[in-house]
Design a protein around this motif. Structure first.
Motif, PDB file in Angstrom:
ATOM      1  N   LYS A   1      -8.203  -0.782   3.979  1.00  0.00           N
ATOM      2  CA  LYS A   1      -7.201  -0.209   3.064  1.00  0.00           C
ATOM      3  C   LYS A   1      -7.309   1.306   3.041  1.00  0.00           C
ATOM      4  CE  LYS A   1      -8.070  -2.567  -0.693  1.00  0.00           C
ATOM      5  NZ  LYS A   1      -7.993  -3.177  -2.025  1.00  0.00           N
ATOM      6  N   TYR A   2      -8.521   1.841   3.174  1.00  0.00           N
ATOM      7  CA  TYR A   2      -8.696   3.299   3.261  1.00  0.00           C
ATOM      8  C   TYR A   2      -7.953   3.827   4.469  1.00  0.00           C
ATOM      9  CZ  TYR A   2     -11.092   7.819   3.451  1.00  0.00           C
ATOM     10  OH  TYR A   2     -11.369   9.165   3.477  1.00  0.00           O
ATOM     11  N   LEU A   3      -8.056   3.114   5.593  1.00  0.00           N
ATOM     12  CA  LEU A   3      -7.337   3.524   6.802  1.00  0.00           C
ATOM     13  C   LEU A   3      -5.823   3.490   6.566  1.00  0.00           C
ATOM     14  CD1 LEU A   3      -7.191   4.325   9.780  1.00  0.00           C
ATOM     15  CD2 LEU A   3      -7.448   1.923  10.363  1.00  0.00           C
TER      16      LEU A   3
ATOM     17  N   LEU B   1     -11.547   7.205   8.639  1.00  0.00           N
ATOM     18  CA  LEU B   1     -12.678   6.462   8.072  1.00  0.00           C
ATOM     19  C   LEU B   1     -13.399   7.350   7.069  1.00  0.00           C
ATOM     20  CD1 LEU B   1     -14.332   4.730  11.175  1.00  0.00           C
ATOM     21  CD2 LEU B   1     -12.945   3.666   9.412  1.00  0.00           C
ATOM     22  N   ALA B   2     -13.888   6.725   6.025  1.00  0.00           N
ATOM     23  CA  ALA B   2     -14.636   7.472   5.024  1.00  0.00           C
ATOM     24  C   ALA B   2     -15.940   7.975   5.645  1.00  0.00           C
ATOM     25  CB  ALA B   2     -14.933   6.580   3.824  1.00  0.00           C
TER      26      ALA B   2
ATOM     27  N   VAL C   1      -5.258  10.307   2.694  1.00  0.00           N
ATOM     28  CA  VAL C   1      -6.565  10.817   3.097  1.00  0.00           C
ATOM     29  C   VAL C   1      -6.397  11.570   4.412  1.00  0.00           C
ATOM     30  CG1 VAL C   1      -7.894   9.042   1.894  1.00  0.00           C
ATOM     31  CG2 VAL C   1      -7.180   8.651   4.254  1.00  0.00           C
TER      32      VAL C   1
ATOM     33  N   ALA D   1      -0.454   4.242  -1.911  1.00  0.00           N
ATOM     34  CA  ALA D   1      -1.844   4.606  -1.650  1.00  0.00           C
ATOM     35  C   ALA D   1      -2.001   6.122  -1.570  1.00  0.00           C
ATOM     36  CB  ALA D   1      -2.324   3.965  -0.352  1.00  0.00           C
ATOM     37  N   LYS D   2      -3.161   6.583  -1.975  1.00  0.00           N
ATOM     38  CA  LYS D   2      -3.481   8.006  -1.923  1.00  0.00           C
ATOM     39  C   LYS D   2      -3.700   8.419  -0.465  1.00  0.00           C
ATOM     40  CE  LYS D   2      -7.396  10.703  -3.094  1.00  0.00           C
ATOM     41  NZ  LYS D   2      -8.663  10.728  -3.800  1.00  0.00           N
TER      42      LYS D   2
ATOM     43  N   LEU E   1     -19.117   5.786   5.657  1.00  0.00           N
ATOM     44  CA  LEU E   1     -18.932   4.454   6.246  1.00  0.00           C
ATOM     45  C   LEU E   1     -20.237   3.857   6.752  1.00  0.00           C
ATOM     46  CD1 LEU E   1     -16.961   2.233   7.208  1.00  0.00           C
ATOM     47  CD2 LEU E   1     -16.850   3.450   9.370  1.00  0.00           C
TER      48      LEU E   1
ATOM     49  N   MET F   1       0.815  -1.206   0.000  1.00  0.00           N
ATOM     50  CA  MET F   1       0.000   0.000   0.000  1.00  0.00           C
ATOM     51  C   MET F   1       0.855   1.266   0.000  1.00  0.00           C
ATOM     52  SD  MET F   1      -3.268  -0.883   0.056  1.00  0.00           S
ATOM     53  CE  MET F   1      -4.016   0.631   0.615  1.00  0.00           C
TER      54      MET F   1
ATOM     55  N   GLU G   1     -11.945  -3.066   2.123  1.00  0.00           N
ATOM     56  CA  GLU G   1     -11.779  -1.788   1.418  1.00  0.00           C
ATOM     57  C   GLU G   1     -11.640  -0.641   2.421  1.00  0.00           C
ATOM     58  OE1 GLU G   1     -11.241  -1.305  -1.825  1.00  0.00           O
ATOM     59  OE2 GLU G   1     -11.338  -3.482  -2.075  1.00  0.00           O
ATOM     60  N   GLU G   2     -12.420  -0.677   3.482  1.00  0.00           N
ATOM     61  CA  GLU G   2     -12.345   0.373   4.482  1.00  0.00           C
ATOM     62  C   GLU G   2     -11.031   0.297   5.258  1.00  0.00           C
ATOM     63  OE1 GLU G   2     -13.576   3.823   5.545  1.00  0.00           O
ATOM     64  OE2 GLU G   2     -14.863   2.584   4.296  1.00  0.00           O
TER      65      GLU G   2
END
Length: 177
Positions: free
Chosen positions: A174-176, A107-108, A103, A100-101, A111, A97, A171-172
């Motif tokens: 990986k967002y973290l 958390l998105a 953020v 990765a972009k 969510l 990762m 997916e969440e």
């Protein structure tokens, strides 16, 4: 440490402390890593001499790193900053990762995780067995405990699904990352 009249913290068993002439001295001991802190440098020197009589030790000077945490100290501003940048980068690289972009929140905003998103079919379960979900959670928990309490809520939400995570949970996570 007991023979040197140090008290062991009830909250963290790696922390020992005592007061000498109204000056505190703290010793953090974890396996073979040790950190000594006090506003009185003479107390630190005396403790080092006492410990050298009992143990083989090496003085590495002012602390720059302990247990994977980098220590930045600014005496003028009286600040100490801890970070785990190198650990974070190694976790990102280990889980592929590193590109990765970035953020700004853990958390998105949209969510909506639930147990219903866990795999139900044999093929979904087989796909998720290859996902290192619990390994990522464990790696990030270390960050949360040491230097990143801001991700505690995100870890709390995501760790609920460790026994049977689904694609949305992954997916969440990986967002973290």
């Amino acid at each position: 440490m007991h023979s040197l009249k140090f008290n062991r913290s009830h909250y963290d068993h790696c922390l020992y402390f005592k007061h000498v002439h109204d000056s505190p001295i703290f010793l953090v001991l974890y396996v073979d890593d040790m950190l000594i802190a006090s506003p009185n440098s003479h107390l630190i020197s005396d403790l080092q001499k006492q410990l050298c009589n009992v143990f083989e030790m090496k003085d590495l000077g002012n602390a720059k790193q302990i247990l994977g945490m980098n220590i930045s100290r600014n005496r003028e501003k009286s600040t100490i900053l801890l970070n785990q940048k190198s650990y974070i980068l190694s976790v990102l690289k280990f889980f592929f990762m590193e590109d990765a972009k970035l953020v700004s929140v853990p958390l998105a905003a949209h969510l909506q995780l639930s147990k219903d998103q866990s795999p139900k079919t044999v093929s979904e379960k087989a796909k998720m067995e290859k996902v290192p979900y619990s390994n990522v959670i464990g790696s990030i928990m270390y960050l949360m405990v040491c230097t990143r309490p801001d991700i505690a809520y995100a870890i709390s939400c995501l760790s609920r699904y460790m026994s049977n995570p689904g694609i949305p949970h992954w997916e969440e996570l990986k967002y973290l990352l």
